[in-house]
Design an enzyme around this catalytic site. Structure first.
Site, PDB file in Angstrom:
ATOM      1  CG  ASP A  82      -1.873   0.747 -10.116  1.00  0.00           C
ATOM      2  OD1 ASP A  82      -1.377   1.038  -8.849  1.00  0.00           O
ATOM      3  OD2 ASP A  82      -2.794   1.126 -10.503  1.00  0.00           O
ATOM      4  CE1 TYR A  84       5.353   5.279  -6.657  1.00  0.00           C
ATOM      5  CE2 TYR A  84       7.063   4.726  -8.248  1.00  0.00           C
ATOM      6  CZ  TYR A  84       6.590   4.856  -7.002  1.00  0.00           C
ATOM      7  OH  TYR A  84       7.471   4.180  -5.809  1.00  0.00           O
ATOM      8  CG  PHE A  95       7.778  -0.418  -4.672  1.00  0.00           C
ATOM      9  CD1 PHE A  95       7.001   0.374  -3.761  1.00  0.00           C
ATOM     10  CD2 PHE A  95       7.553  -1.699  -4.743  1.00  0.00           C
ATOM     11  CE1 PHE A  95       6.128  -0.418  -3.140  1.00  0.00           C
ATOM     12  CE2 PHE A  95       6.688  -2.520  -4.167  1.00  0.00           C
ATOM     13  CZ  PHE A  95       5.816  -1.639  -3.173  1.00  0.00           C
ATOM     14  CG  HIS A 206       2.123  -0.784   0.920  1.00  0.00           C
ATOM     15  ND1 HIS A 206       2.624   0.649   0.427  1.00  0.00           N
ATOM     16  CD2 HIS A 206       2.166  -1.324  -0.518  1.00  0.00           C
ATOM     17  CE1 HIS A 206       2.912   0.820  -0.744  1.00  0.00           C
ATOM     18  NE2 HIS A 206       2.357  -0.427  -1.526  1.00  0.00           N
TER      19      HIS A 206
END
Length: 240
Positions: A82, A84, A95, A206
């Site tokens: 989701d 920031y 990102f 990640h």
């Protein structure tokens, strides 16, 4: 691109946020806007906005990933979770942050891996803005397209996941030789939506500081993606 009007997208109470979607995207996933889950999602978002909640990214950027990259142009799909959840960060691309915004730790690790993988230097003036990826056919797709201020995961299970799952599965079905980058367990849970016989799936931990040293660094995803694309006549992505 053509504009999807407020009457078509169902966000009639948000006159400032017409969703700009090309005819190609509407042909691929336009039916999702009429689904019951999407109607429920819209009601929740409208109620939160009317109550004064701060939602990120700004509503005009909720579909920025689609505005930037048409389905026929997609060469790579990078799946985030989701947006920031802090002010001035999210702008609709997974990102990515706007130029001039401090680069978040996960994105910093992505840049570090690109520099090591490709032997190139990231342009300082670009900051953390990944729009140049999107313009080359990299679909920077968050599974959940919105979030409340300061509350990560706050719009989980509202319906966004059903919509973006449809996006992933239909891209997989309608296209060939796409590189899907799945970073972390959440993104990797989407592998069942992708036809491995038609596409390349790259998986790694990640890039978060909590997991980057468990296999993110040294994964070589960016050079591997370019090698695959070039071998199939699609051309390399200019990552850096």
């Amino acid at each position: 691109m053509s504009t999807l009007t407020s009457n078509q997208d169902g966000f009639a109470v948000l006159p400032q946020s017409r969703i700009r979607l090309s005819d190609a995207w509407r042909s691929l996933v336009g039916d999702c806007f009429a689904a019951p889950y999407f109607s429920s999602l819209k009601r929740t978002l409208v109620e939160e906005l009317q109550s004064g909640a701060q939602i990120y990214p700004p509503k005009q950027n909720w579909f920025e990933a689609f505005d930037r990259t048409d389905p026929s142009d997609v060469r790579v799909v990078i799946i985030g979770q989701d947006p920031y959840h802090g002010p001035g960060q999210a702008h609709g691309l997974a990102f990515s942050v706007l130029s001039g915004t401090p680069i978040p730790p996960s994105l910093r690790n992505i840049i570090t891996e690109i520099e090591c993988d490709l032997g190139l230097k990231w342009p300082i003036e670009r900051g953390g803005n990944l729009s140049h990826w999107a313009d080359q056919g990299v679909l920077l797709l968050n599974s959940i397209l919105t979030v409340r201020n300061g509350c990560p995961g706050s719009h989980r299970n509202l319906g966004w996941e059903q919509f973006t799952d449809a996006v992933i599965s239909r891209i997989s079905l309608s296209q060939s030789h796409i590189v899907f980058m799945l970073w972390g367990s959440f993104a990797q849970s989407k592998r069942t939506l992708i036809d491995r016989e038609k596409h390349l799936i790259l998986e790694a931990p990640h890039p978060s500081p909590l997991s980057a040293y468990r296999g993110w660094f040294g994964s070589g995803h960016f050079s591997r993606a370019n090698a695959y694309l070039k071998n199939r006549g699609k051309g390399a992505i200019e990552w850096c």
